[in-house]
Structure formats: C-alpha cells, structure tokens
Write an enzyme that holds these catalytic residues in place. Sequence first.
Site, PDB file in Angstrom:
ATOM      1  N   GLU A 102       0.862  -1.205   0.000  1.00  0.00           N
ATOM      2  CA  GLU A 102       0.000   0.000   0.000  1.00  0.00           C
ATOM      3  C   GLU A 102       0.895   1.252   0.000  1.00  0.00           C
ATOM      4  OE1 GLU A 102      -1.555   0.846   3.931  1.00  0.00           O
ATOM      5  OE2 GLU A 102      -3.341   1.829   3.139  1.00  0.00           O
TER       6      GLU A 102
ATOM      7  N   LYS B 145      -9.467   1.942  -1.788  1.00  0.00           N
ATOM      8  CA  LYS B 145      -9.670   1.434  -0.428  1.00  0.00           C
ATOM      9  C   LYS B 145     -11.007   1.889   0.156  1.00  0.00           C
ATOM     10  CE  LYS B 145      -7.031   1.353   3.971  1.00  0.00           C
ATOM     11  NZ  LYS B 145      -5.731   1.804   4.537  1.00  0.00           N
TER      12      LYS B 145
ATOM     13  N   CYS C 163      -4.827  -2.903   3.035  1.00  0.00           N
ATOM     14  CA  CYS C 163      -4.520  -2.830   4.469  1.00  0.00           C
ATOM     15  C   CYS C 163      -5.711  -3.104   5.389  1.00  0.00           C
ATOM     16  CB  CYS C 163      -3.851  -1.499   4.790  1.00  0.00           C
ATOM     17  SG  CYS C 163      -3.078  -1.538   6.421  1.00  0.00           S
TER      18      CYS C 163
HETATM   19  N1  CDT Z   1      -2.898   1.520   6.535  1.00  0.00           N
HETATM   20  C1  CDT Z   1      -3.828   0.974   7.343  1.00  0.00           C
HETATM   21  O1  CDT Z   1      -4.966   0.773   6.955  1.00  0.00           O
HETATM   22  N2  CDT Z   1      -3.415   0.699   8.592  1.00  0.00           N
HETATM   23  C2  CDT Z   1      -4.336   0.205   9.567  1.00  0.00           C
HETATM   24  C3  CDT Z   1      -3.999   0.748  10.913  1.00  0.00           C
HETATM   25  C4  CDT Z   1      -5.135   0.708  11.784  1.00  0.00           C
HETATM   26  S1  CDT Z   1      -4.914   1.656  13.221  1.00  0.00           S
HETATM   27  C5  CDT Z   1      -5.666   3.163  12.873  1.00  0.00           C
HETATM   28  C6  CDT Z   1      -4.372  -1.316   9.642  1.00  0.00           C
HETATM   29  O2  CDT Z   1      -5.486  -1.859   9.705  1.00  0.00           O
HETATM   30  O3  CDT Z   1      -3.344  -1.956   9.681  1.00  0.00           O
END
Ligand code: CDT
Length: 309
Positions: free
Chosen positions: A46, A123, A168
């Site tokens: 990502e 996303k 993600c």
């Molecule tokens: N980039 C991304 O989506 N990171 C999230 C962090 C969550 S904490 C606010 C993840 O789910 O890994």
Amino acid sequence: MRELVTAALQMGPIQKADSRADVVARMIALLEQAHQAKATFAVFPELALTTFFPRWYMEDQPEVDQWFEAQMPGPDTAPLFERARELKIAISFGYAELTAEGQHFNTSILTNREGEIIGKYRKIHLPGHSEFDSERAFQHLEKRYFLPGDLGFPVWHNLGGIMGMLICNDRRWPEAYRVMGLQGVEMVTLGFNTPSVNSQMGDEGPQDRLFHHRLSCQSGAYQNSTWVVAVAKAGIEDGHPMIGGSLIIDPNGKIVAETTTEADEMIIHACDLDACNFGKTTIFDFKRHRRTEHYKLITERTGAKPPAA
Ligand code: CDT
C-alpha cells in the site's frame, strides 16, 4: 494445475525526504529479483511510492497533494512499468490517487504481463480519524486525506485466474473478502502499512499486531478458498515503526511463505490456482450452503445495536 509464480515484494521504510525516483529504483531492484526467481506476478505494498504520510497532520492542500499521483503511470513511475513490461511480470502496487476531478483515494492497481493496467481498486475501509487527535500517541489521518473507495470490490481475469485487491485495513473486514469470494476470486492481493503499536493502547505491540494481521488474512483465505498475498511496507519511517510479516497464504488458510525482516525483502511461491477448487466445491460451496435470508443485517445496519433489555 494452474501455477502462478507469485512474488510478494515487501518494502522497508520510506522516509519523508526520499524521492519517488529513489523508491522506484528500489522497486525495480525487487522486480529484477522476482524475475531471477521466475515470478510472473509481483505484488508491492500500500502507498508504495511514499512514506505513510497519513501519520502527519497537514492543513495546507498543496502540501497534501504532493503525496498524490495525478497520473498513473506518470513521469516517476513510467520506468517501473517499462521494466515490468520488459520482464513480462504483471504487477500490483498501491499509491495515493488524485483524480482529474480533484478527488483523493487510497488506490491499488493491477497490470497484465504487458504492463497494461487492467484493474483498479480504491480502499473502502479507511481507518483512523479526520481531525488532529491529541489523545493518540501518533496520528492516523486516512479519513482526512482520502475519500472511501467508490469502485466496490471487483475481480478481474488475469494470469489464468480470477484476481481481486484489498488495501490494508480492508483485511480485517470479512465482508470485503466475501464479496470477492462470491465472484469466484482465486487470489487476493493486499498491501499494508501497519504501525507496530496501537496508538490508543500502548500495550498492544508488534506481536499482537502480527497476530491480528495473520488471523485476518488466514481466515479470509480459508473462508473463501482463495490465495491471499499480503505485502508490508515495514520498518521505521521517521521514527514510526511498522510491522513486517508479509505473507503468502494458500486456500486452506495456511501460511506458505513469510518475510523475516522489516526491510526490502522478497518471498515467492508457485501458487496453484486449482488448489482453490476443493474448498469452493465442498465446505465453502456458497451456492449450496449460504443462507442469505439470515444475512440482512449485514447490509442494513452499520453499527452494533443490542436488543432492548
Ligand atoms: N494503513 C492501514 O490501513 N493501517 C491500519 C492501521 C489501523 S490503526 C488506525 C491497519 O489496519 O493496519
């Protein structure tokens, strides 16, 4: 047997000061490594072209926009597409997309082996918050800088199989996999940038974060009988650590390859897409076993509401 030799190309940290040209050079070096190992598909993380900028609070829109790509491929990314085309490797990677209409998305694209973009995903599950939050140890401002994706969860015929993308935080939402599972998906790729510590609960460190990450990806793979290729941007970006743990997971939910560092690192596996068939025709034969008449709340209700006492 439908074998797809797939490389997960984990990237180490990208600092704020690193140029797109430097990052693309690293991506091309990883691509060469994948080619040497006979991969025909390579997956990057990502927001692969920049640091994870949503950790920084910004008010000035031109400052925000410098992290976005208005063109794909653009002048900085053209060499990556060019090399992928020469090596005949299909690629997928994430970037911040600025549309001609001025909309901002957290996006991922998929190419064929000719270097043509054949799929785009934006996303949908944006984590974090939109205003500066002094209660958190650090910021996660995806809701400030991006709109929620507007393309749904499509899948594409590519490389002899059916492919889909998540980004993600999407991996933590079973509905995301299931919508693709209902379209017969055989390989889901997803890039991630996951902080090593929970900004709202300091006790939740890298081991817990890796546990939840594996749990989410393995269950998505198993419950939809699909390969999952999850690729990290990892390591310490300007003082902010992120987990590694890039994974290739088979349709039984088993991890067949996992990275061991938080740096640029390749893992590779010959993924037999026909291995999806058994689960899809037995325990997860959706047509025979799903009971949609009982699933209405899934689309009718967003937040949990306990029954009246
Ligand atoms: N980039 C991304 O989506 N990171 C999230 C962090 C969550 S904490 C606010 C993840 O789910 O890994």
